[in-house]
Design a protein around this motif. Sequence first.
Motif, mmCIF file in Angstrom:
data_model
loop_
_atom_site.group_PDB
_atom_site.id
_atom_site.type_symbol
_atom_site.label_atom_id
_atom_site.label_comp_id
_atom_site.label_asym_id
_atom_site.label_seq_id
_atom_site.Cartn_x
_atom_site.Cartn_y
_atom_site.Cartn_z
ATOM 1 N N PRO A 119 -43.741 64.532 86.735
ATOM 2 C CA PRO A 119 -42.639 64.321 87.684
ATOM 3 C C PRO A 119 -42.047 62.921 87.524
ATOM 4 O O PRO A 119 -42.749 61.979 87.160
ATOM 5 N N ASN A 120 -40.759 62.788 87.804
ATOM 6 C CA ASN A 120 -40.095 61.495 87.667
ATOM 7 C C ASN A 120 -40.075 60.785 89.023
ATOM 8 O O ASN A 120 -39.038 60.688 89.681
ATOM 9 N N HIS A 121 -41.243 60.333 89.449
ATOM 10 C CA HIS A 121 -41.339 59.616 90.728
ATOM 11 C C HIS A 121 -42.445 58.577 90.613
ATOM 12 O O HIS A 121 -43.625 58.927 90.435
ATOM 13 N N ALA A 122 -42.078 57.304 90.696
ATOM 14 C CA ALA A 122 -43.010 56.216 90.383
ATOM 15 C C ALA A 122 -44.274 56.277 91.238
ATOM 16 O O ALA A 122 -45.394 56.167 90.708
ATOM 17 N N ALA A 123 -44.147 56.474 92.552
ATOM 18 C CA ALA A 123 -45.329 56.447 93.423
ATOM 19 C C ALA A 123 -46.267 57.608 93.092
ATOM 20 O O ALA A 123 -47.494 57.442 93.040
ATOM 21 N N THR A 124 -45.698 58.777 92.861
ATOM 22 C CA THR A 124 -46.531 59.943 92.578
ATOM 23 C C THR A 124 -47.191 59.828 91.201
ATOM 24 O O THR A 124 -48.344 60.219 91.025
ATOM 25 N N LEU A 125 -46.481 59.227 90.246
ATOM 26 C CA LEU A 125 -47.104 58.979 88.937
ATOM 27 C C LEU A 125 -48.276 57.999 89.085
ATOM 28 O O LEU A 125 -49.338 58.192 88.485
ATOM 29 N N SER A 126 -48.097 56.941 89.901
ATOM 30 C CA SER A 126 -49.211 55.997 90.138
ATOM 31 C C SER A 126 -50.384 56.715 90.765
ATOM 32 O O SER A 126 -51.543 56.435 90.434
ATOM 33 N N LEU A 127 -50.086 57.625 91.677
ATOM 34 C CA LEU A 127 -51.159 58.360 92.357
ATOM 35 C C LEU A 127 -51.942 59.229 91.356
ATOM 36 O O LEU A 127 -53.179 59.223 91.369
ATOM 37 N N ILE A 128 -51.231 59.945 90.491
ATOM 38 C CA ILE A 128 -51.923 60.792 89.503
ATOM 39 C C ILE A 128 -52.790 59.912 88.599
ATOM 40 O O ILE A 128 -53.940 60.230 88.314
ATOM 41 N N ARG A 129 -52.223 58.760 88.204
ATOM 42 C CA ARG A 129 -52.973 57.843 87.338
ATOM 43 C C ARG A 129 -54.231 57.353 88.063
ATOM 44 O O ARG A 129 -55.307 57.286 87.476
ATOM 45 N N ALA A 130 -54.104 57.046 89.345
ATOM 46 C CA ALA A 130 -55.242 56.540 90.124
ATOM 47 C C ALA A 130 -56.316 57.614 90.284
ATOM 48 O O ALA A 130 -57.512 57.323 90.198
ATOM 49 N N VAL A 131 -55.896 58.852 90.508
ATOM 50 C CA VAL A 131 -56.861 59.952 90.637
ATOM 51 C C VAL A 131 -57.515 60.221 89.277
ATOM 52 O O VAL A 131 -58.699 60.554 89.203
ATOM 53 N N GLY A 132 -56.721 60.081 88.210
ATOM 54 C CA GLY A 132 -57.255 60.268 86.860
ATOM 55 C C GLY A 132 -57.368 61.724 86.458
ATOM 56 O O GLY A 132 -57.961 62.038 85.427
ATOM 57 N N ARG A 133 -56.833 62.595 87.277
ATOM 58 C CA ARG A 133 -56.876 64.033 86.985
ATOM 59 C C ARG A 133 -55.536 64.652 87.358
ATOM 60 O O ARG A 133 -54.816 64.106 88.208
ATOM 61 N N PRO A 134 -55.200 65.791 86.744
ATOM 62 C CA PRO A 134 -53.930 66.424 87.129
ATOM 63 C C PRO A 134 -53.943 66.877 88.584
ATOM 64 O O PRO A 134 -55.000 67.215 89.122
ATOM 65 N N LEU A 135 -52.782 66.866 89.206
ATOM 66 C CA LEU A 135 -52.648 67.352 90.580
ATOM 67 C C LEU A 135 -51.914 68.694 90.576
ATOM 68 O O LEU A 135 -50.819 68.796 90.019
ATOM 69 N N ALA A 136 -52.546 69.701 91.158
ATOM 70 C CA ALA A 136 -51.868 70.979 91.366
ATOM 71 C C ALA A 136 -50.959 70.797 92.564
ATOM 72 O O ALA A 136 -51.388 70.262 93.593
ATOM 73 N N ALA A 137 -49.694 71.200 92.441
ATOM 74 C CA ALA A 137 -48.784 71.008 93.566
ATOM 75 C C ALA A 137 -47.652 72.025 93.562
ATOM 76 O O ALA A 137 -46.713 71.899 92.781
ATOM 77 N N PRO A 138 -47.728 73.014 94.428
ATOM 78 C CA PRO A 138 -46.559 73.861 94.679
ATOM 79 C C PRO A 138 -45.651 73.131 95.662
ATOM 80 O O PRO A 138 -46.031 72.086 96.194
ATOM 81 N N SER A 139 -44.467 73.648 95.888
ATOM 82 C CA SER A 139 -43.603 73.033 96.891
ATOM 83 C C SER A 139 -44.314 73.050 98.246
ATOM 84 O O SER A 139 -45.016 74.000 98.566
ATOM 85 N N ALA A 140 -44.118 71.979 99.028
ATOM 86 C CA ALA A 140 -44.899 71.774 100.257
ATOM 87 C C ALA A 140 -44.288 72.467 101.465
ATOM 88 O O ALA A 140 -44.004 71.847 102.488
ATOM 89 N N ASN A 141 -44.078 73.798 101.325
ATOM 90 C CA ASN A 141 -43.547 74.591 102.434
ATOM 91 C C ASN A 141 -44.448 75.803 102.627
ATOM 92 O O ASN A 141 -45.118 76.221 101.693
ATOM 93 N N PRO A 142 -44.429 76.385 103.837
ATOM 94 C CA PRO A 142 -45.148 77.646 103.984
ATOM 95 C C PRO A 142 -44.546 78.658 103.018
ATOM 96 O O PRO A 142 -43.343 78.625 102.751
ATOM 97 N N SER A 143 -45.380 79.550 102.462
ATOM 98 C CA SER A 143 -44.921 80.547 101.500
ATOM 99 C C SER A 143 -43.718 81.302 102.060
ATOM 100 O O SER A 143 -43.736 81.767 103.189
ATOM 101 N N GLY A 144 -42.644 81.385 101.261
ATOM 102 C CA GLY A 144 -41.465 82.136 101.678
ATOM 103 C C GLY A 144 -40.442 81.330 102.449
ATOM 104 O O GLY A 144 -39.333 81.798 102.675
ATOM 105 N N ALA A 145 -40.780 80.110 102.853
ATOM 106 C CA ALA A 145 -39.819 79.292 103.612
ATOM 107 C C ALA A 145 -39.023 78.389 102.668
ATOM 108 O O ALA A 145 -39.310 78.314 101.477
#
Length: 315
Positions: free
Chosen positions: A115-141
Amino acid sequence: MISAADIEKARAILAAGGVVAVPTETVYGLAGDATNDLAVARIYEAKGRPTFNPLIAHVCDMDMARREVAFSPLAERLAAAFWPGPLTLVLPRAPTSSVSLLASAGLPSLAVRTPNHAATLSLIRAVGRPLAAPSANPSGAISPTTAAHVREGLGDKVDLILDGGPCAVGVESTVVKVEEGRATILRPGGLSRGDIERVVGARVASGGASIEAPGMLESHYAPRARLRLNADAPMQGEAFLAFGDSPAAGPGVLNLSRRSDLRDAAANLFAHLHALDRHCAETGLARIAVAPIPETGLGEAINDRLRRAAAPRGD
Ligand code: TXA
Ligand code: MG
């Protein structure tokens, strides 16, 4: 907006198997450690999502990506051209992949994106593992493009929401499967077909959505109000989602882009749908009329989302 302390807090929650809503350039994602089955299960649970729907593994760089999937020369070219950015590549899972089988729904392929987002890239780097992430809405919304949308939809089902402000692109990534030297668009999105075809050097087919992307249910992204598409003007009892130069005005009218810019329209799409849906609920209107959107460039993804939002529902 997101401090180093926020990132450290998010890292600790993710490392402990929690779920955190994170901003990306497309939409907010509901992130968990992609290698942790329990964390992935919590994502599905929070969304109320059918568990056969595979998730995207978000990586911070090519080194991390190469551990998870096998890149063909064509896939390399696409990643080099568009990462970090709104492109998801569906590639054969690498033997070294650590991603939970639950996250990929047991498929031999895996969806990855930077993803092209500096904070989220830093977070993935800090975790050191890939992050699974669907869109953050209830299914179907409707998909969330602000932290407030996430709070509204998922509330206390998330351990933390990182507020990175509104998403720049506003529609989900384009999902492209690369197989045997051929690219296929499984889901139109924030990267246009034209941009992809310029790098591929050939026309790119769409397809396989029903089999390849089981998440592509007909009725998806649905607001509570009904939608009427290709409307030149609102009728009595309708809110209106306009596009381009339109005389329509008033509290139930929002314009995706007065200057007919499809990038602006994509960025505004979900936020305007959220706002008009709320307006309908508050005023008792039952329907949102939507102006015609050209099918060119990002218009393909916008129309895809609108058709899904308008699709008949089981209720
Ligand atoms: O922009 C985005 O892509 C956002 C942000 C948060 O990154 N994420 C997102 O995730 O939209 P999600 O889970 O809502 O959509 C992922 C899409 C679904 O259509 C899914 O079926 C497809 O990717 N997909 C995932 N893994 C796949 C696979 N192995 N084969 C085919 N399709 C896959
Ligand atoms: Mg989604």
